[in-house]
Design an enzyme around this catalytic site. Sequence first.
Site, PDB file in Angstrom:
ATOM      1  N   GLU A   9      38.148  28.488  57.406  1.00 18.78           N
ATOM      2  CA  GLU A   9      37.832  29.598  58.312  1.00 18.78           C
ATOM      3  C   GLU A   9      38.931  29.730  59.368  1.00 18.78           C
ATOM      4  O   GLU A   9      39.272  28.761  60.037  1.00 18.78           O
ATOM      5  CB  GLU A   9      36.480  29.330  59.000  1.00 18.78           C
ATOM      6  CG  GLU A   9      36.080  30.404  60.011  1.00 18.78           C
ATOM      7  CD  GLU A   9      34.732  30.119  60.690  1.00 18.78           C
ATOM      8  OE1 GLU A   9      34.249  28.969  60.621  1.00 18.78           O
ATOM      9  OE2 GLU A   9      34.173  31.056  61.289  1.00 18.78           O
TER      10      GLU A   9
ATOM     11  N   LYS B 278      40.806  31.505  62.862  1.00 22.11           N
ATOM     12  CA  LYS B 278      40.372  31.961  64.187  1.00 22.11           C
ATOM     13  C   LYS B 278      41.584  32.315  65.026  1.00 22.11           C
ATOM     14  O   LYS B 278      42.615  31.656  64.944  1.00 22.11           O
ATOM     15  CB  LYS B 278      39.547  30.865  64.865  1.00 22.11           C
ATOM     16  CG  LYS B 278      38.878  31.336  66.135  1.00 22.11           C
ATOM     17  CD  LYS B 278      37.751  30.419  66.540  1.00 22.11           C
ATOM     18  CE  LYS B 278      37.145  30.904  67.837  1.00 22.11           C
ATOM     19  NZ  LYS B 278      36.025  30.101  68.257  1.00 22.11           N
TER      20      LYS B 278
ATOM     21  N   HIS C 187      36.493  36.560  64.754  1.00 25.00           N
ATOM     22  CA  HIS C 187      37.730  35.782  64.893  1.00 25.00           C
ATOM     23  C   HIS C 187      39.009  36.579  64.754  1.00 25.00           C
ATOM     24  O   HIS C 187      40.046  36.055  64.356  1.00 25.00           O
ATOM     25  CB  HIS C 187      37.731  34.644  63.872  1.00 25.00           C
ATOM     26  CG  HIS C 187      36.709  33.598  64.157  1.00 25.00           C
ATOM     27  ND1 HIS C 187      36.657  32.401  63.486  1.00 25.00           N
ATOM     28  CD2 HIS C 187      35.704  33.558  65.064  1.00 25.00           C
ATOM     29  CE1 HIS C 187      35.650  31.675  63.950  1.00 25.00           C
ATOM     30  NE2 HIS C 187      35.052  32.365  64.907  1.00 25.00           N
TER      31      HIS C 187
ATOM     32  N   HIS D 195      31.335  34.813  57.617  1.00 21.61           N
ATOM     33  CA  HIS D 195      30.420  34.516  58.722  1.00 21.61           C
ATOM     34  C   HIS D 195      30.183  35.837  59.420  1.00 21.61           C
ATOM     35  O   HIS D 195      31.116  36.431  59.955  1.00 21.61           O
ATOM     36  CB  HIS D 195      31.059  33.539  59.716  1.00 21.61           C
ATOM     37  CG  HIS D 195      30.858  32.108  59.351  1.00 21.61           C
ATOM     38  ND1 HIS D 195      31.302  31.073  60.142  1.00 21.61           N
ATOM     39  CD2 HIS D 195      30.236  31.541  58.287  1.00 21.61           C
ATOM     40  CE1 HIS D 195      30.962  29.921  59.575  1.00 21.61           C
ATOM     41  NE2 HIS D 195      30.327  30.171  58.445  1.00 21.61           N
TER      42      HIS D 195
ATOM     43  N   ASP E 167      26.404  33.656  61.631  1.00 27.62           N
ATOM     44  CA  ASP E 167      26.965  32.689  62.568  1.00 27.62           C
ATOM     45  C   ASP E 167      26.959  33.270  63.976  1.00 27.62           C
ATOM     46  O   ASP E 167      27.885  33.990  64.345  1.00 27.62           O
ATOM     47  CB  ASP E 167      28.401  32.313  62.148  1.00 27.62           C
ATOM     48  CG  ASP E 167      29.006  31.273  63.088  1.00 27.62           C
ATOM     49  OD1 ASP E 167      28.250  30.658  63.856  1.00 27.62           O
ATOM     50  OD2 ASP E 167      30.238  31.082  63.050  1.00 27.62           O
TER      51      ASP E 167
HETATM   52  C1  RNT Z   1      33.508  28.959  65.571  1.00 29.91           C
HETATM   53  C2  RNT Z   1      33.289  29.229  64.130  1.00 29.91           C
HETATM   54  C3  RNT Z   1      32.390  28.268  63.411  1.00 29.91           C
HETATM   55  C4  RNT Z   1      31.195  27.851  64.223  1.00 29.91           C
HETATM   56  C5  RNT Z   1      30.150  27.048  63.468  1.00 29.91           C
HETATM   57  C6  RNT Z   1      29.192  26.392  64.376  1.00 29.91           C
HETATM   58  O1  RNT Z   1      34.208  29.937  66.209  1.00 29.91           O
HETATM   59  O2  RNT Z   1      32.826  30.524  63.969  1.00 29.91           O
HETATM   60  O3  RNT Z   1      32.023  28.804  62.195  1.00 29.91           O
HETATM   61  O4  RNT Z   1      30.561  28.933  64.825  1.00 29.91           O
HETATM   62  O5  RNT Z   1      30.776  26.168  62.626  1.00 29.91           O
HETATM   63 ZN    ZN Z   2      32.151  31.125  62.077  1.00 32.02          ZN
END
Ligand code: RNT
Ligand code: ZN
Length: 417
Positions: free
Chosen positions: A222, A224, A260, A284, A325
């Site tokens: 993931e 960000k 993100h 998410h 999320d």
């Molecule tokens: C954080 C990410 C991540 C979390 C979770 C708790 O910016 O979005 O996915 O929110 O893992």
């Molecule tokens: Zn997330």
Amino acid sequence: MSNYEYAKTSYAKSGVDTEQAMATLRAVPVSLHCWQGDDVLGFDQKGAGLTGGIQTTGNYPGRASTPAQLMADLDQALSLCPGTKKINLHASYGIFEDGKWVDRDQIEPKHFSKWVQFCKERGLGADFNPTFFGHPKCDPLTLSSPDEKTRKFWIDHGKACIRISQYLADELGQPCVMNIWTGDGFKDIPADRKGPRERYRDSIDQILSEPYDFTKVKPCVESKVFGIGVEAFTAGSSEFSLLYAAMNRDKCIPLMDNGHYHPTEAVSDKIPALLAFFPEIALHITRPIRWDSDHVVLFDDETKEICKEIVRCGGLNGSVNIALDYFDASINRIAAWAVGYRNLQKALLSALLTPHEDLKQLQDESSFTELMIRQEELKTMPFGIVWDEYCRRCGVPADGEWFCEVKKYEAQILENR
Ligand code: RNT
Ligand code: ZN
């Protein structure tokens, strides 16, 4: 003619089969995140607090603080959510029996057997996340730390989580999406951007060297753009994470969280871009307000657009793994779960009640005037009637009939915590 018969006929006139739409939606797994129930604190640390650049704000009474409380609250929320549900767990939610606590590099499948039992009793699948935050061994970096001891601890944590994800998938007979996200980054202008990313890349390589069956365990990376306290640089930027997944297609998939990105970027537009290259992606779904604020998902334009892309790109056949999320501690947490989940279901249903083939054809014929008119007229179709019917068929309360249940639970349970 009943209200539903009227709605069904109206949609049929615009080329949409409401029966088919409801049947399709009912079978789509959507992952409900356990961390909305306790403000992302988990059970394995006492007092480490939430770190990693994410934050919950608000102090609404009744937060779940034990596994039993979280499970009871989840049950209450699940009873209000139509459709096929999965539970999204974080490693920090392991359950240690008889005080036999172990650190995150040592966790084992047995620490999640209670969750397996919970899921089995309710016919739920599970997804999983290593927890690279809220722990004294965040220095504050984890997988990109220059300290080899720190980095090893977190790599071992990642490997332990692969084994747990395989266990969850095997036990529950459904794939387990395992999401790698770290808050690694810097508050201010870095002197070295490549070093942390090279270490992050090597760490993920090492984690994914742990054996797993890629048809059952779906590791994700993931990305960000920034976090609180890491405004200048994040190791897991969009290019880094997407390229990692692209270069390692045989062992992981990309994950996009729509909180993100820069505020003018739209994840809805990125879904078809990614699906042009990846057979499978993960999402998410959240709601950013000005930043990655993780507000409760609404039935708003971007959520609808994301769902339209999922549906018309064929994402409901398993190529798009859908998870929620968000975390709001300022309102009733069970209502937050339910309203966000229901809004995502509404957006999916609305997307399924759209004559995508007809609209595509108008685009391909350059009939843009008619395309605009059709798209606008869809907005005032009797959607709410189909939604009510869908809830009825799924055996969950309709809009206007569920918040009283939450209030009852609040008075009986939450206020006594
Ligand atoms: C954080 C990410 C991540 C979390 C979770 C708790 O910016 O979005 O996915 O929110 O893992
Ligand atoms: Zn997330």
